[in-house]
Every structure is written in C-alpha cells, then in structure tokens.
Design an enzyme around this catalytic site. Structure first.
Site, mmCIF file in Angstrom:
data_model
loop_
_atom_site.group_PDB
_atom_site.id
_atom_site.type_symbol
_atom_site.label_atom_id
_atom_site.label_comp_id
_atom_site.label_asym_id
_atom_site.label_seq_id
_atom_site.Cartn_x
_atom_site.Cartn_y
_atom_site.Cartn_z
ATOM 1 N N CYS A 38 1.022 -0.984 0.065
ATOM 2 C CA CYS A 38 0.043 -0.094 0.119
ATOM 3 C C CYS A 38 0.900 1.252 -0.005
ATOM 4 O O CYS A 38 2.335 1.043 0.448
ATOM 5 C CB CYS A 38 -0.839 -0.134 1.322
ATOM 6 S SG CYS A 38 -1.785 1.460 1.524
ATOM 7 N N THR A 40 0.693 3.598 2.164
ATOM 8 C CA THR A 40 1.192 3.598 3.427
ATOM 9 C C THR A 40 2.564 3.081 3.691
ATOM 10 O O THR A 40 3.367 3.436 4.561
ATOM 11 C CB THR A 40 0.115 3.068 4.295
ATOM 12 O OG1 THR A 40 -1.118 3.670 4.350
ATOM 13 C CG2 THR A 40 0.374 3.293 5.954
ATOM 14 N N HIS A 43 5.265 5.038 2.676
ATOM 15 C CA HIS A 43 5.416 6.148 3.611
ATOM 16 C C HIS A 43 6.426 5.535 4.643
ATOM 17 O O HIS A 43 7.186 6.095 5.279
ATOM 18 C CB HIS A 43 4.333 6.613 4.103
ATOM 19 C CG HIS A 43 3.253 7.331 3.326
ATOM 20 N ND1 HIS A 43 3.907 8.171 2.268
ATOM 21 C CD2 HIS A 43 1.920 7.364 3.070
ATOM 22 C CE1 HIS A 43 3.038 8.656 1.502
ATOM 23 N NE2 HIS A 43 1.857 8.226 1.949
ATOM 24 N N CYS A 93 -11.433 -0.591 19.102
ATOM 25 C CA CYS A 93 -11.437 -0.881 20.439
ATOM 26 C C CYS A 93 -12.635 -1.461 21.008
ATOM 27 O O CYS A 93 -12.798 -2.004 22.183
ATOM 28 C CB CYS A 93 -11.136 0.590 21.264
ATOM 29 S SG CYS A 93 -12.492 1.711 21.525
ATOM 30 N N ILE A 175 -6.836 2.275 -5.756
ATOM 31 C CA ILE A 175 -7.933 2.367 -5.305
ATOM 32 C C ILE A 175 -8.977 3.228 -6.242
ATOM 33 O O ILE A 175 -9.991 3.038 -6.411
ATOM 34 C CB ILE A 175 -7.873 3.340 -3.793
ATOM 35 C CG1 ILE A 175 -7.269 2.192 -2.860
ATOM 36 C CG2 ILE A 175 -9.334 3.786 -3.258
ATOM 37 C CD1 ILE A 175 -6.922 2.931 -1.472
ATOM 38 N N ARG A 200 -1.293 4.486 -15.545
ATOM 39 C CA ARG A 200 -2.525 4.224 -14.573
ATOM 40 C C ARG A 200 -3.877 4.737 -15.492
ATOM 41 O O ARG A 200 -4.691 4.076 -15.122
ATOM 42 C CB ARG A 200 -2.516 5.144 -13.592
ATOM 43 C CG ARG A 200 -1.274 4.742 -12.705
ATOM 44 C CD ARG A 200 -1.084 5.755 -11.295
ATOM 45 N NE ARG A 200 -0.661 4.945 -10.483
ATOM 46 C CZ ARG A 200 -0.380 5.338 -9.141
ATOM 47 N NH1 ARG A 200 -0.662 6.305 -8.776
ATOM 48 N NH2 ARG A 200 0.018 4.369 -8.041
HETATM 49 ZN ZN ZN Z 1 -3.364 0.212 2.701
HETATM 50 ZN ZN ZN Z 2 -13.436 2.498 19.337
#
Ligand code: ZN
Ligand code: ZN
Length: 343
Positions: A38, A40, A43, A93, A175, A200
């Site tokens: 990805c 990310t 990065h 969470c 994406i 692309r």
């Molecule tokens: Zn990702």
């Molecule tokens: Zn939460």
C-alpha cells in the site's frame, strides 16, 4: 519466522527473524497466504514525518493480506481452522463513543496492522478474530489480500446513489481504478478518470472508465466537462492533490457530492463559500471501511465475480524482495503489487 521489518528509525525495510506470534484471547493466528503493498507502506519505507511520529520500531510492517486460520486464542469460536480469510487492517477498541455508536471505522483508538501492531509481511500474524473475513476458497489469496484497499473504493462509492450519474475520479492508483469499476457496476452513466500517469490511465480504461483525462499543472475542468458531456454529479478524490480537490469542488453540480480519500501533503485551497456552501455540496471523508457493511458488499463483488479485482493486480514479488516492490510502486508503472510470503 522471517518478516519484513521497520527495524530502526530510518529509511528502508529489513528482513529479519522474529518470534512467531501466539494468538491472545479473542485472537486467531493466520498463516499468511498473500500480502499486498500500500502507499502507507511506502510512507513507512521512506520514514516520512507521519511515520516518524506514529511508528515505534522494531515493527513487522504490512497490513493488506489474505491468510488461513491455523489456531484460535482463548474464547474464539470461529472461523474454523483452515478457513481462507481477508483481513480488516483497522483494529478497533469496541468501547469508545464511536464504537458504541456503531461507527467503528472512526474509532478513536484504532490500531493499524503493520503500523501500530506487528503486521502482515511475515509468514504468520495474530490478530482479533473480529478482523478476519471469510472469503471462500474460490477467491485467490492475491485478490483476497487486495480486498482491503478495494473496500476503500467501495466505501468511497457508497455515500450516494451512482446509478445514472456522471462521475469523475481523480487519481488512478489501485483504489481509484477500483472505484471506477465499482461506479460502473453501480450504474454510473459516465465515468471520467484523471491522472498524470499514462500507465494508470490505461489501467483506468481497463477497469471501465468511459474516458480519461491527463492531468497537468493547470486545472482540467474543461477537459473533464467535455468528456462527461454534461454536469458532474459526483467526484471521487483519490489523488491527494490540492489542485484536484479544488477542481472537484468547481466541477460537481449544485447538490452533488464528493468523496475525499486522498491525503494531501500541503494545505488545500478551495473556495468554500462559492464552490461548497452556495452549491450545497456534500463532502464525505473516506476513512477505512465501514464495518461490516463495506466488507459485505466488497465480498459480494469479489466472490461472485461482479468485478475483476485480479485485473488491478499487475505485479508480484517474493516478500524477501520488498525493495523491488517499493521501487516499482514509486515508479508509478504498476497497479496493485502483491507479495508472496516465505515458506
Ligand atoms: Zn493500505
Ligand atoms: Zn473505539
């Protein structure tokens, strides 16, 4: 086990040997069948300012993956051992206000696989049973791994009704290209793809764009209008370019909507009064995937062959050659890049 690590606070990844995780209470242990890379991860690799603030090495990286359930932790009753699963990378969470409201995708305590906890670029990973999504044996591991970013596209397209609508997609990475296919399946009458990169734009056409517009330094508003043959109802902003965001707000007709997924490096300059307020535009920020509605829809598209997600996957590397995968992604000459785990 072998794993790809952010071993120290510096650029690059290392291959390392780490202890195989054990599933804790409420967790399953997965044997990784495929992973995908990805932006990310790029990065993290580059150790950009966001990564420096967020990540505490050593960390096993990677968050897009498909696995097979091999063991249960305490209290887990499903999915059965041997089940092939896709993985939701955001671990929520379950007790903050957003979670209690059912808005898990904006949980304020979200931990991301491969960022805040050890991730998927390894032979095994342990994570909450709530984060795995059975996909059936007919979905290939590579496609199942790509369901996580594909789900971002499904989420981006879910804000409003696209049937019969004219849609512009800014940014044709994996994406953006996935969003093109989703918009087509949802009945968009015209899908215009905008990117700087010819590779692309080709992929965008392959995923169903009716026409493509090559972005440049100057705004592409007129080209997009011409290609659309009328007003734009919806923009899907996947590029993070402030030029594209401003274009989107000018292009979309009064009463239309924009999904914003791209994260920019600089401040955005849009004419809020004229281009948003007075036009009654809706701006929707796309973060993660809605749980479970996005996954249900994504699974249906993939499992029943409604969308050819495999067409988005253009390259694969052994996990040990993650450097080559990252270099290819930086070159822009690829769609989704997958990794094959060590034995
Ligand atoms: Zn990702
Ligand atoms: Zn939460």
């Amino acid at each position: 086990m072998q794993a790809v690590l952010k071993a120290r606070p510096a650029a690059g990844f290392d291959l390392g040997d780490v202890a195989q995780p054990r599933p804790g209470a409420g967790e399953v242990l997965l044997r990784v069948a495929a992973a995908s890379v990805c932006g990310t991860d790029v990065h993290l690799y580059d150790w950009n300012p966001w990564a420096q603030l967020r990540v505490h090495p050593p960390r096993v990286v990677g968050h897009e993956m498909c696995g097979e359930v091999v063991a249960w932790g305490d209290g887990v009753r499903s999915p059965a051992v041997g089940t092939r699963v896709a993985v939701e990378s955001h671990i929520v969470c379950g007790h903050c206000e957003e979670c209690r409201r059912g808005d898990y995708h904006v949980c304020e305590n979200t931990r991301i696989l491969g960022v805040d906890v050890d991730g998927a670029f390894a032979s095994h990973v342990a994570l909450p049973a709530a984060n795995v999504w059975p996909v059936g044996g007919n979905v290939s591991p590579q496609v199942a791994a790509a369901m996580e970013p594909f789900g971002n596209a499904v989420h981006a397209c879910s804000y409003g009704d696209l049937a019969g609508r004219r849609v512009v997609v800014f940014g044709c990475g994996p994406i953006g290209c996935a969003a093109i296919a989703v918009a087509r399946v949802q009945g968009a009458s015209r899908v215009i793809a905008v990117d700087r990169n010819d590779y692309r734009l080709h992929l965008a056409e392959r995923m169903g764009a009716h026409s493509v517009v090559r972005a440049s330094e100057t705004p592409v508003d007129d080209d997009v209008r011409r290609a659309a043959g009328g007003d734009i109802d919806c923009a899907l902003e996947m590029s993070g370019s402030s030029v594209a965001v401003a274009s989107a707000t000018r292009l979309v007709r009064p009463g239309g909507w924009i999904s914003l997924l791209g994260i920019g490096d600089g401040p955005d300059v849009i004419d809020l009064s004229n281009d948003v307020v007075m036009k009654g535009l809706a701006l929707y920020g796309v973060v993660g995937r809605k749980l479970p509605s996005t996954w249900e829809r994504t699974t249906a598209y993939v499992r029943d062959g409604v969308i050819d997600v495999a067409a988005l996957i253009t390259h694969s590397f052994p996990m040990s050659d993650v450097d080559s995968a990252i270099a290819l992604i930086k070159s822009g000459q690829c769609g989704k890049v997958t990794l094959t785990p060590p034995d």
